[in-house]
Motif scaffolding. Structure first.
Motif, PDB file in Angstrom:
ATOM      1  N   SER A  22       0.831  -1.204   0.000  1.00 15.48           N
ATOM      2  CA  SER A  22       0.000   0.000   0.000  1.00 15.48           C
ATOM      3  C   SER A  22       0.862   1.249   0.000  1.00 15.48           C
ATOM      4  O   SER A  22       1.986   1.242   0.517  1.00 15.48           O
ATOM      5  CB  SER A  22      -0.930   0.032   1.225  1.00 15.48           C
ATOM      6  N   ARG A  23       0.328   2.300  -0.574  1.00 10.87           N
ATOM      7  CA  ARG A  23       1.013   3.590  -0.551  1.00 10.87           C
ATOM      8  C   ARG A  23       1.073   4.126   0.871  1.00 10.87           C
ATOM      9  O   ARG A  23       2.059   4.746   1.280  1.00 10.87           O
ATOM     10  CB  ARG A  23       0.277   4.586  -1.456  1.00 10.87           C
ATOM     11  N   GLU A  24       0.030   3.863   1.654  1.00  9.99           N
ATOM     12  CA  GLU A  24      -0.043   4.394   3.015  1.00  9.99           C
ATOM     13  C   GLU A  24       1.081   3.851   3.893  1.00  9.99           C
ATOM     14  O   GLU A  24       1.700   4.594   4.661  1.00  9.99           O
ATOM     15  CB  GLU A  24      -1.406   4.065   3.632  1.00  9.99           C
ATOM     16  N   LEU A  25       1.360   2.548   3.790  1.00 13.24           N
ATOM     17  CA  LEU A  25       2.400   1.951   4.611  1.00 13.24           C
ATOM     18  C   LEU A  25       3.773   2.450   4.185  1.00 13.24           C
ATOM     19  O   LEU A  25       4.638   2.716   5.025  1.00 13.24           O
ATOM     20  CB  LEU A  25       2.347   0.423   4.524  1.00 13.24           C
ATOM     21  N   PHE A  26       3.980   2.609   2.883  1.00 11.45           N
ATOM     22  CA  PHE A  26       5.238   3.167   2.383  1.00 11.45           C
ATOM     23  C   PHE A  26       5.413   4.579   2.911  1.00 11.45           C
ATOM     24  O   PHE A  26       6.480   4.944   3.414  1.00 11.45           O
ATOM     25  CB  PHE A  26       5.245   3.164   0.852  1.00 11.45           C
TER      26      PHE A  26
ATOM     27  N   MET B  20      10.669   8.911  -8.298  1.00 12.87           N
ATOM     28  CA  MET B  20      10.952   8.420  -6.946  1.00 12.87           C
ATOM     29  C   MET B  20       9.808   8.758  -6.007  1.00 12.87           C
ATOM     30  O   MET B  20       9.469   7.974  -5.119  1.00 12.87           O
ATOM     31  CB  MET B  20      12.270   9.024  -6.423  1.00 12.87           C
ATOM     32  N   GLU B  21       9.199   9.930  -6.212  1.00  9.37           N
ATOM     33  CA  GLU B  21       8.136  10.387  -5.310  1.00  9.37           C
ATOM     34  C   GLU B  21       6.776   9.778  -5.631  1.00  9.37           C
ATOM     35  O   GLU B  21       5.942   9.638  -4.723  1.00  9.37           O
ATOM     36  CB  GLU B  21       8.030  11.911  -5.356  1.00  9.37           C
ATOM     37  N   ARG B  22       6.536   9.398  -6.875  1.00  7.62           N
ATOM     38  CA  ARG B  22       5.208   8.932  -7.235  1.00  7.62           C
ATOM     39  C   ARG B  22       4.979   7.483  -6.805  1.00  7.62           C
ATOM     40  O   ARG B  22       5.876   6.664  -6.778  1.00  7.62           O
ATOM     41  CB  ARG B  22       4.967   9.087  -8.739  1.00  7.62           C
ATOM     42  N   SER B  23       3.737   7.175  -6.446  1.00 10.90           N
ATOM     43  CA  SER B  23       3.371   5.842  -5.985  1.00 10.90           C
ATOM     44  C   SER B  23       2.952   4.943  -7.143  1.00 10.90           C
ATOM     45  O   SER B  23       2.368   5.415  -8.126  1.00 10.90           O
ATOM     46  CB  SER B  23       2.221   5.937  -4.977  1.00 10.90           C
ATOM     47  N   ILE B  24       3.238   3.657  -7.026  1.00 15.55           N
ATOM     48  CA  ILE B  24       2.784   2.715  -8.052  1.00 15.55           C
ATOM     49  C   ILE B  24       1.270   2.546  -7.974  1.00 15.55           C
ATOM     50  O   ILE B  24       0.657   2.005  -8.906  1.00 15.55           O
ATOM     51  CB  ILE B  24       3.474   1.338  -7.907  1.00 15.55           C
ATOM     52  N   TYR B  25       0.670   3.005  -6.872  1.00 16.03           N
ATOM     53  CA  TYR B  25      -0.775   2.919  -6.701  1.00 16.03           C
ATOM     54  C   TYR B  25      -1.471   4.229  -7.041  1.00 16.03           C
ATOM     55  O   TYR B  25      -2.686   4.369  -6.855  1.00 16.03           O
ATOM     56  CB  TYR B  25      -1.107   2.527  -5.258  1.00 16.03           C
TER      57      TYR B  25
END
Length: 282
Positions: free
Chosen positions: A139-143, A164-169
């Motif tokens: 999850s993006r939240e846990l990262f 680097m800053e953008r989420s895969i989700y």
């Protein structure tokens, strides 16, 4: 001691079972009364620090437009109102002919560090490594909770700020900030912890033969190493105390495991033993 550990770690591990103090143990080693010798103590020989001229070097540097808002001054300003977790990011290289490199993530508050092996020392591979961590966490939240703010240096491999800053989700998973040029001391904790990696993988050692399982094993041993600055605790132990309540979930997702104190090895033979076991199995 011959496993690359310090008398402090040995005394903290065995306590009263060791019939002498840490200082006596050091004296016995120094007086050649034990099999271990001064040369086996990693902290005995230290390099002379190079002179630094930060001001002159920094004047010669210009801030790229892409880094606007990501500089060290921005980082310090951001921390004035931020109460979350901050990590430091760097790379460890092997020999010059290597393509492989290690991406390291360090939590200064607990001295915990993880490392991801990359096929190449490039910006693309750094993004891929961060993506792998986020994918493993699920999850993006846990990262964002554990790697929400990253301080790194000005290496070429850290230039793709946007990816680097953008989420895969979807959305943004972290904030990237940079030390001032030639100021690695601004993330000194990460740099210092690399010395422990070098006990297991000395400079001049190729990273090409290692797999992620080898690197993860090495980091588990490092994170299970008792530290004087942590009052005799290990980075894993302190992290469980200071980190959020879902830290065990974080560890499980990334495969982080404690090593029993008496089994910790901080010497090249750790990965030599690991490699031998793999070869025997194959």
């Amino acid at each position: 001691i011959k496993n690359g550990l310090t008398p402090y770690h040995v005394k903290q591990t065995y306590g009263d079972e060791l019939p002498c103090s840490e200082s006596t143990l050091r004296r016995l080693i120094h007086d050649s009364m034990l099999e271990a010798r001064d040369i086996d103590l990693p902290e005995v020989v230290k390099r002379k620090q190079r002179r630094k001229n930060h001001e002159l070097h920094n004047e010669a540097k210009k801030i790229p437009i892409s880094k606007a808002g990501h500089m060290f001054a921005d980082y310090r300003e951001f921390l004035e109102t931020y109460n979350g977790i901050v990590v430091q990011m760097d790379c460890v290289e092997g020999v010059k002919t290597d393509h492989a490199a290690l991406l390291t993530i360090h939590w200064p508050s607990t001295h915990m560090q993880i490392a991801i092996i990359m096929n190449e020392h490039t910006a693309v591979e750094v993004v891929n490594a961060l993506d792998k961590i986020e994918e493993a966490l699920g999850s993006r939240e846990l990262f964002s909770k554990y790697l929400g703010v990253i301080l790194t240096d000005n290496g070429h491999e850290f230039m793709d700020i946007k990816r680097m800053e953008r989420s895969i989700y979807g959305g943004k998973r972290t904030k990237i900030y940079f030390c001032e040029p030639n100021r690695s001391d601004q993330k000194a904790e990460c740099e210092c912890n690399h010395k422990l990696i070098r006990r297991i993988i000395p400079k001049g050692t190729s990273l090409e033969p290692f797999r992620q399982a080898d690197i993860s094993l090495a980091m588990d041993h490092i994170n299970s190493y008792k530290r004087n600055e942590l009052m005799g605790k290990t980075p894993y132990e302190v992290s469980r105390f200071l980190m959020p309540s879902d830290f065990d979930d974080f560890c499980m997702a990334l495969g982080l495991e404690d090593i029993a104190a008496e089994e910790v090895v901080l010497a090249p033979k750790l990965l030599q033993q690991s490699s031998s076991k793999v070869n025997a199995t194959e």
